[in-house]
Design a protein around this motif. Structure first.
Motif, PDB file in Angstrom:
ATOM      1  N   GLY A  56      12.255   9.124  -0.402  1.00  0.00           N
ATOM      2  CA  GLY A  56      13.585   9.134  -0.162  1.00  0.00           C
ATOM      3  C   GLY A  56      14.259   8.232  -1.517  1.00  0.00           C
ATOM      4  O   GLY A  56      15.211   8.480  -2.085  1.00  0.00           O
ATOM      5  N   SER A  57      13.673   7.205  -1.800  1.00  0.00           N
ATOM      6  CA  SER A  57      14.060   6.010  -2.703  1.00  0.00           C
ATOM      7  C   SER A  57      14.290   6.687  -3.874  1.00  0.00           C
ATOM      8  O   SER A  57      15.329   5.963  -4.588  1.00  0.00           O
ATOM      9  N   SER A  58      13.756   7.801  -4.567  1.00  0.00           N
ATOM     10  CA  SER A  58      13.996   8.123  -5.746  1.00  0.00           C
ATOM     11  C   SER A  58      14.751   9.648  -5.691  1.00  0.00           C
ATOM     12  O   SER A  58      14.868  10.204  -6.549  1.00  0.00           O
ATOM     13  N   PHE A  81      19.511   3.393   0.945  1.00  0.00           N
ATOM     14  CA  PHE A  81      19.582   2.912  -0.407  1.00  0.00           C
ATOM     15  C   PHE A  81      20.508   1.787  -0.571  1.00  0.00           C
ATOM     16  O   PHE A  81      20.195   0.790  -0.977  1.00  0.00           O
ATOM     17  N   GLY A  82      21.787   2.005  -0.073  1.00  0.00           N
ATOM     18  CA  GLY A  82      22.654   1.169  -0.366  1.00  0.00           C
ATOM     19  C   GLY A  82      22.609  -0.316   0.413  1.00  0.00           C
ATOM     20  O   GLY A  82      22.965  -1.244  -0.034  1.00  0.00           O
ATOM     21  N   ILE A  83      21.819  -0.193   1.610  1.00  0.00           N
ATOM     22  CA  ILE A  83      21.640  -1.762   2.232  1.00  0.00           C
ATOM     23  C   ILE A  83      20.186  -2.005   1.961  1.00  0.00           C
ATOM     24  O   ILE A  83      19.722  -3.059   2.364  1.00  0.00           O
ATOM     25  N   LEU A 134       0.809  -1.208  -0.121  1.00  0.00           N
ATOM     26  CA  LEU A 134       0.084   0.070  -0.056  1.00  0.00           C
ATOM     27  C   LEU A 134       0.927   1.158   0.021  1.00  0.00           C
ATOM     28  O   LEU A 134       1.604   1.314   1.009  1.00  0.00           O
ATOM     29  N   GLU A 135       0.681   2.022  -1.053  1.00  0.00           N
ATOM     30  CA  GLU A 135       1.339   3.436  -1.072  1.00  0.00           C
ATOM     31  C   GLU A 135       0.893   4.401  -1.073  1.00  0.00           C
ATOM     32  O   GLU A 135      -0.296   4.619  -1.727  1.00  0.00           O
ATOM     33  N   ALA A 136       1.033   5.530  -0.155  1.00  0.00           N
ATOM     34  CA  ALA A 136       0.022   6.747   0.130  1.00  0.00           C
ATOM     35  C   ALA A 136       0.027   7.586  -1.116  1.00  0.00           C
ATOM     36  O   ALA A 136      -1.058   8.077  -1.482  1.00  0.00           O
TER      37      ALA A 136
END
Ligand SMILES: Cc1cc2nc3c(=O)[nH]c(=O)nc-3n(C[C@H](O)[C@H](O)[C@H](O)COP(=O)(O)OP(=O)(O)OC[C@H]3O[C@@H](n4cnc5c(N)ncnc54)[C@H](O)[C@@H]3O)c2cc1C
Lengths: 375, 109
Positions: free
Chosen positions: A43-45, A340-342, A33-35
């Motif tokens: 933050g991911s993009s 992101f890296g992990i 589920l994405e708001a």
């Protein structure tokens, strides 16, 4: 349309998407589920793409090292999307004695965890990256660090998870978690109530508000950070770069553009106007930071600047943990600006934790109940 | 009204079209076929397509292709244009050299 799956994940960032993918691979039915309207809008993009081990806290370093060894090298092939992973090392740069001390401290800690990282001098630095100014006198050098494309990695996990049958539903802001007979069971959105046997909260900073509905708290605060990107330039260098002073970090992408992030020093006090809009001072300040290290980039043109929120944890490492007080509930948030890296390793291990009760890497240092008052 | 929020909805198979080779994003040289394929990979919004393919991320920042990409999504998903947001606009409005952007005077007292 059934509203019940084995697992619900709240948050369609890279953590949610990666976990969904590894769960689906194990044969579980999953709903994400994405708001917002867009998958990966958080933050991911918006991050700088660093896939680093060096500079990390020893509590999360084993996870980072495991992911870089086992997942990142084959990720493009696995997802069928070019995540542009380049493993050509990370230079963390310094100019002063104080910088040298910071870098030495970080290096010693990482070495004690078995990471190949060492201090190098100006000559060795410029042998690795000839574009750095003479002012740079010391650096920590970790040859197994690197960078990747956060956009294609985040959406690549989404694409692959969707192919495996994961249901993604956008514009579904969850506002309440509900227990039934003492165990977690329901997620409430404005349009529907979803049910699952297990629920993962991976909603960045917003996780705090959501977890509060079942009496759980993670001490973190939102912090806005800014990035910028240049037009495509001829290939110059392949390393990931950072500085002891943290005035900028970045890399040259496969496309040729330089992606840099920086800080103006006012990040923790940024105006929260609801959307992460870049400030009028951020990009200019970052440019000054970059030019001090890379005089050759003074003519590079900035085409775009943006900002994103970090979920900054009280002790700067994430919470990745089952919540025994609320059986069936799991948390993965508070990545504090280095999630992101992990992310691949985190997603993989969270899936193991949720299905087998145990992750491959011991994550007990990242438990949700670790926060204690000062003595 | 049909919603694009359920990303598992059946949008039919990808069928190639004669004009798939047409370049839509000139800055990054992204074709119509690539954009249609991205939609079938699950990228249902203009922002997602931009992040997945780089369409609209080049020098003109999508000022030329933004509407074209949107129209392709409208056709492929059979929705109405009002359901789709344009890609986010970002500063600076025009490409600016680092030495210019970084050249403001900051007086520290
Ligand atoms: C400017 C910047 C630079 C960075 N640089 C780096 C770097 O170089 N290297 C690195 O490793 N990391 C970096 N990071 C950190 C990294 O981006 C994050 O740690 C990582 O993306 C976290 O992923 P996530 O999935 O937890 O969070 P997010 O991507 O924020 O995803 C959370 C998702 O949850 C959704 N959501 C929120 N509330 C709800 C709700 N109530 N219901 C449903 N959905 C909800 C949001 O819309 C969002 O899509 C950087 C971050 C920023 C902002």
């Amino acid at each position: 349309m059934s509203k019940h799956t084995d697992i619900i994940i709240i948050g369609g960032g890279i953590i949610g998407n990666a976990t969904a993918y590894y769960l689906a691979k194990k044969g579980l039915s999953v709903t994400v589920l994405e708001a917002s309207k867009d998958i990966g809008i958080g933050g991911s993009s918006r991050n700088g793409g660093g896939v680093r081990q060096s500079g990390r806290d020893t509590r999360e370093l084993p996870l980072a090292m495991w992911g870089i060894k086992n997942l990142w090298p084959g990720l493009s092939e696995e997802l069928g999307v070019d995540v542009e992973y380049i493993q050509k090392g990370n230079l963390r740069l310094g100019k002063t004695e104080a910088h040298q001390k910071i870098l030495q401290g970080l290096t010693d800690k990482a070495v004690s965890c078995g990471l190949d990282v060492r201090m190098i001098d100006g000559d060795e630095i410029r042998a690795i990256n000839p574009y750095l100014s003479d002012e740079v006198t010391c650096a920590s050098w970790c040859p197994t660090d690197g960078h990747a494309n956060p956009l294609t990695a985040t959406l690549g996990y989404y694409k692959k998870a969707r192919e495996l049958g994961v249901r993604f539903i956008t514009e579904s802001p969850c506002f309440e978690l509900r227990k039934i007979k003492g165990v977690i069971r329901q997620v409430v959105t404005p349009d529907a109530i979803y049910e699952a046997d297990k629920i993962l909260v991976a909603a960045g900073y917003d996780s705090r508000r959501l977890l509060a509905t079942v009496g759980i708290d993670v001490p973190m605060k939102p912090m806005k950070m800014e990035c910028l990107v240049t037009e495509a330039e001829p290939p110059m260098f392949l390393q990931m770069l950072g500085t002891a002073e943290a005035d900028f970090y970045g890399h040259q992408s496969k496309h040729g553009s330089f992606v840099f992030g920086g800080s103006s020093g006012l990040e923790p006090f940024n105006k929260d106007n609801g959307t992460p809009i870049s400030s009028s001072i951020g990009a200019s300040c970052t440019c000054r930071g970059i030019m001090k290290y890379f005089p050759a980039l003074a003519d590079a043109k900035i085409v775009r600047a943006w900002a994103g929120w970090l979920d900054d944890c009280a002790d700067k490492v994430p919470v990745i943990s089952p919540v025994e007080e609320v059986p069936g509930l799991y948390i993965a948030c508070a990545f504090s600006g280095h999630g992101f890296g992990i992310a691949p390793a985190a997603g993989y291990n969270i899936a193991e934790m949720m299905v087998d009760g145990q992750s491959i890497i011991d994550l007990s240092a990242l438990r949700y109940d670790r926060f204690k008052p000062k003595q | 009204m049909k919603s694009i929020n359920d990303r598992s909805q059946d949008i039919g198979p990808f069928v190639s079209q004669t004009d798939d080779g047409v370049i839509i994003c000139r800055c990054e040289e992204i074709t119509k076929g690539e954009i249609r394929q991205a939609i079938h990979d699950g990228m249902f919004t203009v922002n997602e397509i931009r992040r997945y393919l780089r369409s609209g991320m080049g020098l003109c920042q999508g000022q030329t292709c933004g509407r074209l990409v949107k129209n392709i999504v409208v056709q492929e998903l059979d929705v109405i244009p009002a359901q789709l947001d344009p890609a986010t606009s970002r500063s600076p409005m025009r490409p600016v050299e680092m030495k210019v952007l970084g050249n403001e005077e900051v007086t520290h007292v």
